[in-house]
Design a protein around this motif. Sequence first.
Motif, PDB file in Angstrom:
ATOM      1  N   LEU A   9       0.826  -1.197   0.000  1.00 17.36           N
ATOM      2  CA  LEU A   9       0.000   0.000   0.000  1.00 17.36           C
ATOM      3  C   LEU A   9       0.871   1.263   0.000  1.00 17.36           C
ATOM      4  O   LEU A   9       0.608   2.219  -0.745  1.00 17.36           O
ATOM      5  N   GLY A  10       1.970   1.279   0.779  1.00 14.85           N
ATOM      6  CA  GLY A  10       2.871   2.425   0.805  1.00 14.85           C
ATOM      7  C   GLY A  10       3.557   2.625  -0.533  1.00 14.85           C
ATOM      8  O   GLY A  10       3.743   3.762  -0.992  1.00 14.85           O
ATOM      9  N   GLY A  11       3.931   1.559  -1.177  1.00 12.04           N
ATOM     10  CA  GLY A  11       4.566   1.648  -2.496  1.00 12.04           C
ATOM     11  C   GLY A  11       3.605   2.204  -3.530  1.00 12.04           C
ATOM     12  O   GLY A  11       3.979   3.045  -4.370  1.00 12.04           O
ATOM     13  N   LEU A  12       2.356   1.735  -3.508  1.00 10.21           N
ATOM     14  CA  LEU A  12       1.356   2.227  -4.460  1.00 10.21           C
ATOM     15  C   LEU A  12       1.043   3.703  -4.221  1.00 10.21           C
ATOM     16  O   LEU A  12       0.987   4.493  -5.175  1.00 10.21           O
ATOM     17  N   LEU A  13       0.831   4.077  -2.981  1.00 10.78           N
ATOM     18  CA  LEU A  13       0.518   5.476  -2.683  1.00 10.78           C
ATOM     19  C   LEU A  13       1.707   6.387  -3.005  1.00 10.78           C
ATOM     20  O   LEU A  13       1.531   7.480  -3.553  1.00 10.78           O
ATOM     21  N   GLY A  14       2.936   5.953  -2.679  1.00  8.36           N
ATOM     22  CA  GLY A  14       4.121   6.751  -2.986  1.00  8.36           C
ATOM     23  C   GLY A  14       4.320   6.889  -4.481  1.00  8.36           C
ATOM     24  O   GLY A  14       4.684   7.964  -4.991  1.00  8.36           O
ATOM     25  N   GLY A  15       4.095   5.821  -5.229  1.00 15.56           N
ATOM     26  CA  GLY A  15       4.229   5.845  -6.681  1.00 15.56           C
ATOM     27  C   GLY A  15       3.200   6.768  -7.312  1.00 15.56           C
ATOM     28  O   GLY A  15       3.510   7.518  -8.251  1.00 15.56           O
ATOM     29  N   ALA A  16       1.962   6.701  -6.802  1.00 18.33           N
ATOM     30  CA  ALA A  16       0.901   7.566  -7.326  1.00 18.33           C
ATOM     31  C   ALA A  16       1.226   9.028  -7.043  1.00 18.33           C
ATOM     32  O   ALA A  16       1.047   9.904  -7.913  1.00 18.33           O
ATOM     33  N   ALA A  17       1.736   9.325  -5.870  1.00 16.95           N
ATOM     34  CA  ALA A  17       2.085  10.705  -5.520  1.00 16.95           C
ATOM     35  C   ALA A  17       3.238  11.183  -6.400  1.00 16.95           C
ATOM     36  O   ALA A  17       3.236  12.338  -6.871  1.00 16.95           O
ATOM     37  N   ALA A  18       4.215  10.348  -6.647  1.00 15.83           N
ATOM     38  CA  ALA A  18       5.353  10.723  -7.489  1.00 15.83           C
ATOM     39  C   ALA A  18       4.889  10.964  -8.919  1.00 15.83           C
ATOM     40  O   ALA A  18       5.337  11.914  -9.586  1.00 15.83           O
ATOM     41  N   TYR A  19       3.981  10.138  -9.406  1.00 15.05           N
ATOM     42  CA  TYR A  19       3.468  10.310 -10.770  1.00 15.05           C
ATOM     43  C   TYR A  19       2.711  11.626 -10.900  1.00 15.05           C
ATOM     44  O   TYR A  19       2.869  12.351 -11.879  1.00 15.05           O
ATOM     45  N   ALA A  21       3.094  14.277  -9.062  1.00 18.74           N
ATOM     46  CA  ALA A  21       4.048  15.376  -8.963  1.00 18.74           C
ATOM     47  C   ALA A  21       4.798  15.542 -10.281  1.00 18.74           C
ATOM     48  O   ALA A  21       5.059  16.667 -10.721  1.00 18.74           O
ATOM     49  N   PHE A  22       5.120  14.426 -10.939  1.00 18.62           N
ATOM     50  CA  PHE A  22       5.825  14.477 -12.217  1.00 18.62           C
ATOM     51  C   PHE A  22       4.940  15.138 -13.267  1.00 18.62           C
ATOM     52  O   PHE A  22       5.410  15.910 -14.103  1.00 18.62           O
ATOM     53  N   ARG A  23       3.635  14.813 -13.267  1.00 26.13           N
ATOM     54  CA  ARG A  23       2.714  15.356 -14.258  1.00 26.13           C
ATOM     55  C   ARG A  23       2.483  16.869 -14.079  1.00 26.13           C
ATOM     56  O   ARG A  23       2.135  17.563 -15.024  1.00 26.13           O
ATOM     57  N   THR A  24       2.691  17.317 -12.855  1.00 26.12           N
ATOM     58  CA  THR A  24       2.466  18.741 -12.622  1.00 26.12           C
ATOM     59  C   THR A  24       3.616  19.599 -13.135  1.00 26.12           C
ATOM     60  O   THR A  24       3.483  20.813 -13.248  1.00 26.12           O
TER      61      THR A  24
END
Length: 151
Positions: A9-19, A21-24
């Motif tokens: 769950l931490g990996g998925l949430l961290g990956g989603a947040a990084a994605y 942030a990258f898109r912004t």
Amino acid sequence: MDMKKGLLLGGLLGGAAAYLAFRTLDAEQQQALRNRVLESAEDAKDRAVDYAYYAADTLADAKDMVSDKMDDYRDSLNDTSAKVSDKLNDLKDDLSQLQEYLNVLPLTKQQLADEGKDDEADDITVDMDDAFSPQNDGDDPVVPPHADHRK
């Protein structure tokens, strides 16, 4: 929650947040970030290859050192074995020379007894009474010398 589910769950949430942030980021910032990530990955790969070479060199050096030590020990053992063999051969030679000098042959009891009889037969014994008693077998009598005896 158990450990595996929390990690997932931490990996998925961290990956989603990084994605997100990258898109912004704008296109230039995204390209700069990609280049930094690729450079970091390339550096990590180069370091891993260097460490692999270092490990291989260290292992080869260790093998050479062990091989050299084993050769040294083997040579030392061969030298010691040759010295011991030479000393044993010298000892065998000395013993054979001693045996020849002493003329040691296995003798039976009969040979020893015969040897003792031969020694007795070689001895000369003189009995004083027999030597100075008069004999009447036609020979001159043996007369002990006197002070006033002249021939």
